[in-house]
Design a protein around this motif. Structure first.
Motif, PDB file in Angstrom:
ATOM      1  N   GLY A 113       8.974-107.293   4.241  1.00  0.00           N
ATOM      2  CA  GLY A 113      10.236-106.844   3.678  1.00  0.00           C
ATOM      3  C   GLY A 113      11.402-107.200   4.577  1.00  0.00           C
ATOM      4  O   GLY A 113      11.295-107.149   5.803  1.00  0.00           O
ATOM      5  N   ALA A 114      12.513-107.557   3.982  1.00  0.00           N
ATOM      6  CA  ALA A 114      13.703-107.951   4.744  1.00  0.00           C
ATOM      7  C   ALA A 114      14.849-108.142   3.769  1.00  0.00           C
ATOM      8  O   ALA A 114      14.733-107.851   2.577  1.00  0.00           O
ATOM      9  CB  ALA A 114      13.451-109.243   5.522  1.00  0.00           C
ATOM     10  N   GLY A 115      15.961-108.627   4.289  1.00  0.00           N
ATOM     11  CA  GLY A 115      17.062-109.060   3.446  1.00  0.00           C
ATOM     12  C   GLY A 115      17.711-107.956   2.667  1.00  0.00           C
ATOM     13  O   GLY A 115      17.963-108.093   1.474  1.00  0.00           O
ATOM     14  N   THR A 157      20.923-108.595  -6.150  1.00  0.00           N
ATOM     15  CA  THR A 157      19.746-109.256  -5.620  1.00  0.00           C
ATOM     16  C   THR A 157      20.161-110.536  -4.903  1.00  0.00           C
ATOM     17  O   THR A 157      20.928-111.332  -5.449  1.00  0.00           O
ATOM     18  CB  THR A 157      18.769-109.595  -6.753  1.00  0.00           C
ATOM     19  OG1 THR A 157      18.418-108.393  -7.433  1.00  0.00           O
ATOM     20  CG2 THR A 157      17.520-110.264  -6.211  1.00  0.00           C
ATOM     21  N   PRO A 158      19.683-110.758  -3.668  1.00  0.00           N
ATOM     22  CA  PRO A 158      20.065-111.977  -2.943  1.00  0.00           C
ATOM     23  C   PRO A 158      19.661-113.234  -3.708  1.00  0.00           C
ATOM     24  O   PRO A 158      18.606-113.290  -4.342  1.00  0.00           O
ATOM     25  CB  PRO A 158      19.286-111.857  -1.621  1.00  0.00           C
ATOM     26  CG  PRO A 158      18.977-110.413  -1.477  1.00  0.00           C
ATOM     27  CD  PRO A 158      18.816-109.886  -2.870  1.00  0.00           C
ATOM     28  N   ARG A 159      20.510-114.261  -3.632  1.00  0.00           N
ATOM     29  CA  ARG A 159      20.160-115.543  -4.227  1.00  0.00           C
ATOM     30  C   ARG A 159      19.065-116.209  -3.393  1.00  0.00           C
ATOM     31  O   ARG A 159      18.957-115.993  -2.200  1.00  0.00           O
ATOM     32  CB  ARG A 159      21.396-116.441  -4.294  1.00  0.00           C
ATOM     33  CG  ARG A 159      22.444-115.984  -5.313  1.00  0.00           C
ATOM     34  CD  ARG A 159      23.660-116.870  -5.289  1.00  0.00           C
ATOM     35  NE  ARG A 159      24.361-116.780  -4.000  1.00  0.00           N
ATOM     36  CZ  ARG A 159      25.425-117.508  -3.685  1.00  0.00           C
ATOM     37  NH1 ARG A 159      25.888-118.396  -4.536  1.00  0.00           N
ATOM     38  NH2 ARG A 159      26.015-117.344  -2.521  1.00  0.00           N
ATOM     39  N   ASN A 160      18.272-117.036  -4.043  1.00  0.00           N
ATOM     40  CA  ASN A 160      17.197-117.755  -3.366  1.00  0.00           C
ATOM     41  C   ASN A 160      16.307-116.798  -2.576  1.00  0.00           C
ATOM     42  O   ASN A 160      15.968-117.042  -1.419  1.00  0.00           O
ATOM     43  CB  ASN A 160      17.777-118.826  -2.429  1.00  0.00           C
ATOM     44  CG  ASN A 160      18.709-119.783  -3.145  1.00  0.00           C
ATOM     45  OD1 ASN A 160      18.407-120.232  -4.247  1.00  0.00           O
ATOM     46  ND2 ASN A 160      19.842-120.076  -2.531  1.00  0.00           N
ATOM     47  N   LEU A 161      15.909-115.702  -3.229  1.00  0.00           N
ATOM     48  CA  LEU A 161      15.197-114.633  -2.545  1.00  0.00           C
ATOM     49  C   LEU A 161      13.915-115.139  -1.874  1.00  0.00           C
ATOM     50  O   LEU A 161      13.649-114.829  -0.716  1.00  0.00           O
ATOM     51  CB  LEU A 161      14.868-113.516  -3.545  1.00  0.00           C
ATOM     52  CG  LEU A 161      14.050-112.341  -3.013  1.00  0.00           C
ATOM     53  CD1 LEU A 161      14.798-111.629  -1.885  1.00  0.00           C
ATOM     54  CD2 LEU A 161      13.731-111.360  -4.129  1.00  0.00           C
ATOM     55  N   ILE A 162      13.123-115.933  -2.586  1.00  0.00           N
ATOM     56  CA  ILE A 162      11.846-116.385  -2.037  1.00  0.00           C
ATOM     57  C   ILE A 162      12.064-117.245  -0.804  1.00  0.00           C
ATOM     58  O   ILE A 162      11.402-117.069   0.233  1.00  0.00           O
ATOM     59  CB  ILE A 162      11.040-117.166  -3.091  1.00  0.00           C
ATOM     60  CG1 ILE A 162      10.808-116.303  -4.330  1.00  0.00           C
ATOM     61  CG2 ILE A 162       9.713-117.635  -2.500  1.00  0.00           C
ATOM     62  CD1 ILE A 162      10.035-115.044  -4.058  1.00  0.00           C
ATOM     63  N   ASP A 163      13.000-118.190  -0.880  1.00  0.00           N
ATOM     64  CA  ASP A 163      13.257-119.070   0.263  1.00  0.00           C
ATOM     65  C   ASP A 163      13.765-118.273   1.466  1.00  0.00           C
ATOM     66  O   ASP A 163      13.374-118.535   2.610  1.00  0.00           O
ATOM     67  CB  ASP A 163      14.274-120.151  -0.109  1.00  0.00           C
ATOM     68  CG  ASP A 163      13.717-121.144  -1.121  1.00  0.00           C
ATOM     69  OD1 ASP A 163      12.480-121.273  -1.207  1.00  0.00           O
ATOM     70  OD2 ASP A 163      14.522-121.794  -1.819  1.00  0.00           O
ATOM     71  N   ARG A 164      14.623-117.312   1.205  1.00  0.00           N
ATOM     72  CA  ARG A 164      15.156-116.505   2.303  1.00  0.00           C
ATOM     73  C   ARG A 164      14.059-115.672   2.947  1.00  0.00           C
ATOM     74  O   ARG A 164      13.993-115.544   4.177  1.00  0.00           O
ATOM     75  CB  ARG A 164      16.293-115.617   1.799  1.00  0.00           C
ATOM     76  CG  ARG A 164      17.531-116.396   1.399  1.00  0.00           C
ATOM     77  CD  ARG A 164      18.599-115.530   0.792  1.00  0.00           C
ATOM     78  NE  ARG A 164      19.121-114.555   1.727  1.00  0.00           N
ATOM     79  CZ  ARG A 164      20.217-113.845   1.505  1.00  0.00           C
ATOM     80  NH1 ARG A 164      20.900-114.010   0.378  1.00  0.00           N
ATOM     81  NH2 ARG A 164      20.636-112.970   2.384  1.00  0.00           N
TER      82      ARG A 164
END
Length: 436
Positions: free
Chosen positions: A311-313, A320-327
């Motif tokens: 978990g993070a971000g 919801t943060p963009r590009n969640l998986i990459d981040r």
């Protein structure tokens, strides 16, 4: 892997936890008028715990949940069962209260962990519980702060903790990311949704009238309050409000005077594909849960089927943060470079509630409306205990309730939009400080 975004409620719903359980059939929504002793609003740890305790003492209880039991933070969190209230929450309690009261609050958090373990045994809840927790420092400055916290905790609360220098950390975690750590053998981790569903089943068996998909639209106050939904109503002697940041999404907030004392904070997790057992054991030999001690932190642990749950971000603007998986992949490889080629099978998230001082907010409005909110990331243990504290108070013993109700909480300034912008700016400031 697909991420399902519920834009109305700001959650990502492709949850490993949901995928790894078999839910019971949903309880019917409220479609009638009821008269009970207590109406509990919210089907997370706090609400279910309170309803369970009250039913065990002979109270007639109805529980209203807008979605399903464990749908909110109680079913999508990091699974970390931690004693205490975090460094900031503990400091707030120490500053406002006497040392005796601060020690009492700490001891109540320890009682919360014992209560959790007792309930697992009493109700035969299998939720992959195990002890062991690491707090990790990413640099020497953070290590000094961590050691100061450890020494203060040992001195004030006589709680056993173990200091781990960089060398000692190698026996706990296979990474060069951290300068030092603290090992807590009392705290631990579990499957949070299995735990909440187990509590929900125990509440049903105890006689609690559970209504799912029954969002509260209005609370009419009075000598005998009435809690209304779209198709029904519950009149009662007392109301318990335990819906946290999701209250007011489907109608009037039942207690607008406390709404601005918490802020929704988005937190997001991923689950990797299963690792080999040998690789998982090499990665985290003791299989303790872990988090760093940054303000905006990373937290992670291994699941029972050898996935890394990370978990993070955190998002402080309720998006919801963009590009969640990459981040999230970048965060994982920052800790474990050896996982660069490991697949990510699930990504999910939602809101937790934080108070300005990070201490929990328990109180009463008038003579017959009780509330609990603001667990600030430490709710897995304390939310269950808070439910018992409210049940004790309703049953006539307010001694522990009074310890927490005396803690003062400030409102986040401005309306929803203004206080969100202010918090975003504040978080960027602290993030920049940590990066520098």
């Amino acid at each position: 892997m697909s991420s399902l975004l519920n834009k109305e409620l700001g959650v990502v719903e492709d949850s490993y936890y949901e995928a790894s359980v078999t839910r019971p059939q949903p309880s019917a929504p409220l479609q009638q008028k009821l008269s009970v002793d207590v109406c509990v609003i919210g089907g997370g740890y706090a609400g279910v715990s309170c309803a369970l305790e009250l039913a065990g003492r002979g109270f007639d209880v109805a529980l209203l949940e807008a979605q399903r039991i464990g749908w909110g933070a109680s079913g999508r969190n990091g699974g970390q069962a931690i004693v205490g209230f975090g460094a900031e929450g503990e400091e707030a309690i120490e500053q406002q209260c006497s040392r005796e009261i601060a020690r009492k609050a700490w001891d109540v958090s320890l009682e919360g962990l014992r209560l959790l373990e007792e309930r697992l045994a009493r109700y035969d809840i299998e939720c992959q519980y195990r002890r062991g927790y690491l707090t990790l420092a990413v640099n020497d400055r953070k290590a000094r702060k961590l050691k100061e916290w450890m020494e203060r905790t040992q001195d004030r609360y006589a709680y056993p903790l173990e200091w781990l220098d960089r060398s000692a950390l190698r026996s706990h975690i296979a990474t060069q990311r951290f300068a030092a750590g603290v090992y807590d053998g009392g705290s631990g981790h579990l499957h949070p949704l299995l735990y909440c569903l187990g509590l929900g089943e125990a509440a049903r068996q105890a006689g609690v009238k559970v209504f799912e998909n029954s969002a509260v639209s209005r609370l009419e106050r009075g000598v005998r309050p009435v809690v209304k939904t779209a198709e029904g109503a519950v009149s009662c002697d007392r109301v318990v409000i335990a819906g946290n940041v999701y209250l007011g999404e489907f109608g009037d907030h039942p207690a607008p005077e406390i709404e601005a004392r918490i802020m929704p904070v988005g937190t997001y997790m991923v689950a990797t594909e299963p690792l080999s057992e040998a690789f998982a054991n090499e990665l985290m030999p003791g299989r303790a849960a872990a988090s760093d001690n940054n303000l905006i932190l990373d937290y992670f642990r291994l699941s029972a089927d050898n996935r890394l749950l990370f978990g993070a971000g955190e998002s402080y603007d309720a998006t919801t943060p963009r590009n969640l998986i990459d981040r999230m992949r970048d965060r994982i490889t920052g800790v474990f470079p050896q996982l660069a080629d490991v697949g990510i099978d699930y990504a999910w998230g939602g809101f937790v509630d934080v108070t300005m001082n990070r201490a929990p907010d328990l109180g009463r409005i008038g003579a017959n409306i009780y509330y609990v909110q603001g667990f600030s990331g430490h709710g897995l243990v304390f939310a269950g205990m808070a439910g018992k504290i409210l049940a004790d108070a309703i049953a006539g013993d307010a001694s522990t309730f009074d310890v927490f109700s005396r803690i003062r909480h400030r409102r986040f300034p401005g309306g929803k939009a203004l206080r969100t912008r202010a918090l975003v700016l504040g978080m960027w400031y602290y993030k920049l400080r940590e990066l520098l």
